[in-house]
Design a protein around this motif. Structure first.
Motif: not given
Lengths: 754, 286, 81, 158
Positions: B218-225, B208-215, B246-252, B112-117
């Motif tokens: 602006p919000t957590v990124v779920l990187v489906d690709e 099956s897999a799920r990959v998510a990135l933080g920081a 692909l993870c590097s590319a998904a970062c903003r 709920c603090n909603a920090s990107p990190a």
């Protein structure tokens, strides 16, 4: 009786042992009282309003609404403080830093202060003060500030030390030059030359205790100040001078101090607390928040240094030069000058030249930080020395030994050295097991040397022999890290009595003569000298008393092992008189027994250290781990070895933080982005290994026990030692401190792929 | 400021509905109390939910785990079954702050603090965790990644409270992991965080897999690709390189006091690769 | 007679001279004579100057004697942490 | 503004106080109860100088509201020694010179106590990570870690 400070070798009974410190139990039970732990009846809460702008003219300040708020007892601005415009510039600057008079020079610069009945009211009152700012262009970077196009902080400052005097004002407050010989000829003579530029970011001493004080000004003008400080006599002097008070009317008590490292050598808000108290007619407690400590106390300089060193194939340095730019904050100071003096102090150089430039920027006033200015210069020089050794194909320790300063060397800052410890620390490093330990992949080893002057100064102590033969020693140098234990040891040693019977206290300004601050690694050096003098004076009194008790001549009384002994064949029937027996009789033999001393404790003796460090760098993230760390330093004589080791370890840890992660980060708006311990990253316990220490004891000829200052030198080598280790681990020369992971990764990425 | 400590979710929700001013929910308080130190902070009401019935424990059900909103991260770390099933989630939760912070902080609060990190969030998102949200209009269950919508902002309504975080029961041959990069070894905010959750088939191939990135946004990124890139593989080097790329590319990401754009992009890939390796090992992959 | 070397910024105040001969037996006399000869040094002597005698730095000791053959430097008073 | 009435137990003693909703437990301990052993080094939970043990768990008292202590058990540095007998950690901190300025010491002692209560025989690494929430700027942590190791040894009868 004149005091003989020269060194005499002797067997010690107390000095060199490791007893528990006299103030220890208070500190492990929570009873020790620090700056914020003191309260006075009727005390108000003080708060300071600070500029959100990096550089702004203060057009007007309207305090009416704050003053009208219920519970607000005083509001103070620069208008309530003396206008020192026509007086001493350094006094004007010091007070202007406590409370901005015409311009806010940095994010966090104080512009007004309130005293209110509680914290909530004070907080509300701050919001009701209306400051009309004319925001001005700012500059925070030391290299940008020297550009002709940079916004100028003061149109009254023209670079000093330059002939002819410049015609336009500048942010370069002064130029200072040191050296001897002919560097151009020396470089001509060199087979190899290394020339590089280095940068270090601004760091903070990071003491855990924020600045805190309680000020109480009475209607008759007398005042008391309870404060955490490295020098309560100096604070008294400065507050009195800045506020136009009689020194005698201000009594300053130093609280226990929760770290200083140079940051508590200046007044920051204490004159404001006194002004608030005077205006409110009540005591005022003023405590900085951590945010205020970072934004508005005195961090060290950010620097930019160009170094050039040349050597012949045989490994002798032929010439060395450096140009050093140090940020001072908004007020002129001597930080670059100190950097220029210390840069090449470890070496025996025929041709050396250093030039320092004091650079004004829109950052907080720079204050001393442990061997101020030396670590940054050492980072640049020791990095270049390492690189030069590599070029020459010589072991870096051997290269340094070959060029090390020794007794009789003309130092790079001028004087000729007496007996010094740089050679022995290097030789100890060369044979240290650490140097032979194997390294794994992505690991690197680095070493570096460091120098600091050390100094003594004005010192006063009182030694009272109590009626039961125990001793109370009153000193005036603030104890920042165990000095009371060391001074008790010295008194016990000199008197020949057990350590446990001596209690050392830090006296307030009303009960002892003036003492300089605990800075320049002088606390134990100078107060131990004064303690020895006091003890010798007390012994003189006790010999007299013993002579009286025996009814013999004082010439026939000697002091040995804590007792008076009668000598000569006519007195051999007299049993020795213990200090206890003499003390118990003192009421009848002339009253209380005491020894007093006031002196200028000069002859501190320069100090050298060599550090060795192993690191492992993750080449994919740039993360650096310190694997092993060794400090070798000359202490002259380690009075209480635990606290000497503690100084070595603490300085190394601060240097490690500086080298890897600590830095002031400013935004485009000139505001500090990381004024807290979350993002100003000082090392935590899990970041560090054990820090091994080796104490060398090369006696200082100008101290009876050979003591040298030990507090500061340990922070000088780490920046360079770690930079050399990281550079060796990753194969790229690191030139920007801190070597944060993004900087290391960027340096690796910038490398052409092999 | 008013402090309330209701005993039920209904009372808590009612307090939030009825207040006219600025209200905050207090669980561990390790973010809220820090914010409250700022002179700009104003609060009229603080609702402490630590006494609310049913929020104080971790329940293991047939469907998986329900973690009450008031459960501290230290308690999560001590929950053997949860730790065995979702080691990545628990290790992420246990990375938040010091021992002192662990005693207080909660994963619901971290969310709920909603920090990107936020450290626990990428791990929760990778785990496919759900938030049980209770409010005046009843209860709804939403994917965790739908809670933060921007730095410091959530999708929750004024009087809505996250009552619990739900995690599924684990199929066999599953593993998850979370890694973050911080400059020190402790006490830092993640400069980059990467959570990977995967399940293998009997042959050890990623099913099956799920990959998510933080920081890194602006919000957590779920990187489906990135997840797709490792499905059907045994995490051979090429698959891992693809995942990292692909993870590097998904970062903003942004440049800030904690890191640079370049650093975050590069390290996001590195950490995702390393986390995938750990998750794979935990799932029993060879 | 002792030879005194001025370092750093001080030389600029005495017409660029780096070495000055002064007939002084101690630091007090040295300071007095320097201030008489070079009024520009008066301020620095009051506040900013320390004296290095054979490599040992004296900040406040007027009574320190200056041997004829001593190496004497006027230095900036240092500050420390 | 009326205060919140709180009943709590501090170092075994029943204590009642009134506090404002904004006040932290640290504010209450220091300013209302005179227990100044816990220090405010940062106010944001980053330095650990205000560490106390709340219901058996180590916390930063600057991140706990005074009102939250209702019905709780609070242990502070002032309650660590039993009468005139120091806790082994206190003794070992003194013997090992594990403090210089001493301002972080109460927090370290509380953290070390919580650590050893939960893990009586920690490795050096466990000690270092267990104490990572407490900043010390003087010692470089070396002597602190050694003191905790020695205290653990002694408390384990070795």
């Amino acid at each position: 009786m004149s005091f003989d400070a020269t060194y005499h070798d002797q067997i010690y009974k107390s000095v060199g042992t490791r007893p528990v410190r006299p103030d220890g139990v208070d500190k492990v039970t929570g009873r020790a009282r620090y700056g914020a732990d003191f309260n006075m009846p009727g005390q108000l809460v003080g708060r300071i309003l600070r500029s959100p702008h990096a550089h702004a003219r203060i057009v007007s300040i309207d305090t009416a609404r704050a003053e009208a708020l219920k519970g607000v007892k005083a509001v103070v601005t620069a208008a309530d403080l003396p206008d020192l415009s026509d007086g001493d510039q350094s006094h004007y600057d010091l007070l202007d830093n406590c409370m901005a008079r015409t311009k806010a020079f940095y994010d966090g610069h104080a512009v007004a202060a309130v005293a209110a009945i509680d914290a909530q009211t004070a907080r509300k009152a701050l919001k009701l003060i209306e400051v009309d700012y004319e925001v001005l262009p700012h500059v925070v970077d030391v290299d940008e500030a020297v550009q002709p196009s940079a916004p100028v902080l003061h149109d009254t400052i023209f670079t000093g030390g330059v002939e002819p005097k410049p015609t336009t004002p500048s942010n370069v407050a002064a130029r200072a030059e040191f050296g001897h010989g002919d560097v151009d000829a020396g470089f001509e003579d060199a087979d190899f030359i290394v020339e590089r530029s280095f940068k270090t970011e601004q760091t903070h001493q990071g003491y855990i205790e924020p600045h805190a004080c309680v000020a109480s000004v009475n209607p008759d003008g007398t005042a008391e100040l309870w404060v955490c400080t490295q020098g309560h006599f100096v604070y008294r002097q400065k507050c009195a001078e800045l506020l136009g008070m009689d020194v005698s009317k201000l009594r300053v008590t130093s609280s226990e101090i929760g770290g200083g490292f140079g940051g508590k050598t200046h007044v920051w808000m204490e004159p404001v607390a006194l002004a608030l108290s005077r205006k409110a007619g009540r005591p005022v407690k003023l405590v900085m928040s951590r945010d205020e400590v970072f934004r508005a106390s005195g961090p060290t300089s950010a620097t930019s240094v160009d170094v050039k060193i040349g050597a012949r194939q045989d490994g002798r340095i032929t010439a060395a030069s450096a140009e050093l730019r140090y940020s001072c904050g908004p007020y002129a100071d001597i930080w670059a000058e100190l950097g220029a003096m210390t840069s090449f102090a470890c070496y025996d150089l025929e041709n050396v030249n250093t030039v320092g430039y004091e650079v004004l920027v829109n950052r907080p006033k720079t204050a001393a930080y442990r061997a101020p200015s030396a670590p940054m210069a050492a980072f640049a020089v020791e990095s270049a020395i390492d690189e030069l050794a590599q070029k020459l194909g010589i072991d870096p320790v051997a290269f340094r030994i070959k060029n090390a300063a020794r007794e009789g060397t003309r130092s790079s800052y001028g004087p000729v050295y007496g007996p010094i410890g740089i050679g022995p620390t290097l030789e100890a490093a060369q044979t240290h097991a650490h140097m032979q330990a194997p390294l794994g992949p992505n690991q690197g080893r680095g070493m570096a040397c460091g120098f600091w002057f050390n100094f003594g100064g004005q010192t006063c102590t009182d030694l009272n022999v109590n009626s039961d033969g125990t001793v109370t020693l009153a000193v005036g140098t603030v104890d920042v890290g165990g000095a009371r234990a060391s001074l008790s040891l010295v008194a016990a040693e000199e008197l020949g009595i057990p350590y446990e019977t001596v209690k050392t206290v830090v006296a307030d300004t009303a009960t002892l003569g003036y003492n300089d601050m605990t800075d320049g690694s002088r606390g134990t050096f100078s107060s131990s000298m004064a303690t020895i003098s006091s003890a010798r004076n007390a012994i003189e009194v006790m010999r007299n008393r013993a002579a009286l008790m025996w009814d013999i001549s004082i010439e026939d009384v000697v002091w040995e092992d804590g007792q008076a002994k009668a000598i000569g064949s006519t007195h051999d029937n007299l049993a020795p008189l213990s200090i206890k027996e003499i003390a118990e009789a003192s009421g009848k033999t002339g009253g209380p027994i005491a020894g007093h001393s006031e002196m200028v404790a000069d002859g501190a003796g320069v100090s050298f250290a060599t550090h060795i460090c192993d690191v492992e760098v993750d080449p994919e993230t740039g993360g650096t781990k310190i694997l092993r760390y060794t400090v070798i330093q000359d202490a002259g004589k380690a009075v209480h070895p635990d606290y000497v080791e503690g100084q070595y370890q603490g300085g190394a840890a601060q240097g490690i933080g500086w080298a890897l992660n600590e830095e002031y980060v400013y935004g485009q708006d000139g505001r500090l982005q990381n004024p807290g311990f979350l993002d100003y990253r000082i090392p935590v316990c899990s970041d560090l290994p054990m820090i091994d220490t080796q104490i060398l004891e090369i006696p200082n000829p100008n101290h009876p026990y050979g003591v040298r200052g030990v507090g500061e030198t340990s922070i000088v080598p780490p920046l360079a030692a770690i930079a050399n280790a990281v550079s060796n681990a990753v194969g790229v020369r690191m030139t920007h401190i801190p070597m944060s992971p993004p900087r290391i990764l960027a340096a690796l990425d910038a490398q052409p792929t092999a | 400021m008013q402090y309330e400590r209701p005993g039920t979710l209904q009372d808590a929700s009612r307090l939030l509905v009825e207040t006219q001013g600025t209200a905050f929910i207090l669980a561990g308080g390790t973010d809220l109390l820090v914010r409250s130190k700022s002179d700009d902070f104003e609060a009229d009401l603080v609702v402490d939910i630590k006494s609310v019935d049913g929020l104080e424990d971790v329940r293991e059900t047939a469907a998986g785990f329900t973690i009450g909103a008031a459960v501290s991260c230290a308690e999560l770390g001590a929950h053997a079954e949860l730790k065995a099933a979702w080691p990545g989630v628990v290790e992420a939760a246990n990375l938040i702050g010091s021992a002192q912070i662990q005693s207080r902080c909660t994963i619901a609060g971290n969310l709920c603090n909603a920090s990107p990190a936020a450290d626990s969030v990428p791990a929760l998102v990778a785990a496919g965790a759900r938030a049980v949200v209770t409010g005046p209009d009843g209860t709804r269950t939403i994917p965790v990644e739908d809670v933060p919508v921007a730095p410091g902002e959530t999708s929750l309504g004024k009087a809505e409270i996250i009552a619990a975080i739900e995690l599924d029961k684990r199929p066999p041959r599953s593993g998850d992991a979370y890694l973050r990069f911080i400059p020190r070894t402790e006490m830092d905010i993640a400069v980059v965080g990467a959570g990977v959750n995967l399940t293998l088939d009997e042959a050890g191939t990623v099913k099956s897999a799920r990959v998510a990135l933080g920081a890194v946004a602006p919000t957590v990124v779920l990187v489906d690709e990135a997840a797709d890139a490792i499905v059907g593989t045994k995490l051979e080097d090429a698959a891992l390189e693809k995942l990292a790329e692909l993870c590097s590319a998904a970062c903003r990401p942004i440049d800030d006091k904690r890191g640079t754009v370049d650093f975050r992009k590069k390290v996001a890939g590195v950490l995702a690769r390393r986390a995938a390796r750990i998750a794979y090992d935990r799932a029993g992959g060879a | 007679m002792v030879e005194v070397t001025l370092w750093g910024s001080l030389a600029a105040l005495v017409d660029g001279q780096k070495q000055i001969e002064v007939d002084a037996k101690d630091i007090r006399e040295l300071f007095r004579k320097l201030a008489e000869r070079y009024p520009a040094l008066r301020g620095p002597i009051e506040n900013d100057i320390a004296v290095s005698v054979d490599g040992v730095i004296y900040r406040d000791s007027w009574s320190k004697e200056l041997p004829e053959d001593a190496e004497i430097f006027l230095m900036r008073r240092l500050v420390g942490g | 503004m009326s205060g919140i009435a709180v009943s709590t137990t501090i170092n075994g003693d029943e204590v009642e106080y009134l506090c404002q909703a904004e006040e932290t437990l640290l504010d209450v301990l220091r300013d209302r109860l005179g227990l100044t052993g816990a220090k405010e080094g940062c106010g944001t939970g980053d330095c650990g100088a205000c560490s106390v043990i709340l219901d058996g768990r180590l916390v930063c008292s600057c991140l706990v509201l005074g009102a939250e202590a209702q019905g709780a058990r609070v242990e502070t540095i002032e309650g660590m020694a039993q009468g005139d007998t120091l806790h082994p950690l206190q003794t070992k901190f003194l013997e090992h010179a594990a403090l210089q300025c001493g301002v972080c010491t109460p927090g370290f002692l509380m953290a070390a106590k919580a650590l050893l209560d939960a893990n009586p025989d920690p490795t050096e690494e466990e000690i270092r990570f267990g104490l990572a929430g407490n900043l010390c700027r003087c010692t470089g942590y070396d002597k602190i870690v050694r003191a905790v190791q020695d205290a653990a040894r002694e408390m384990n009868g070795g």
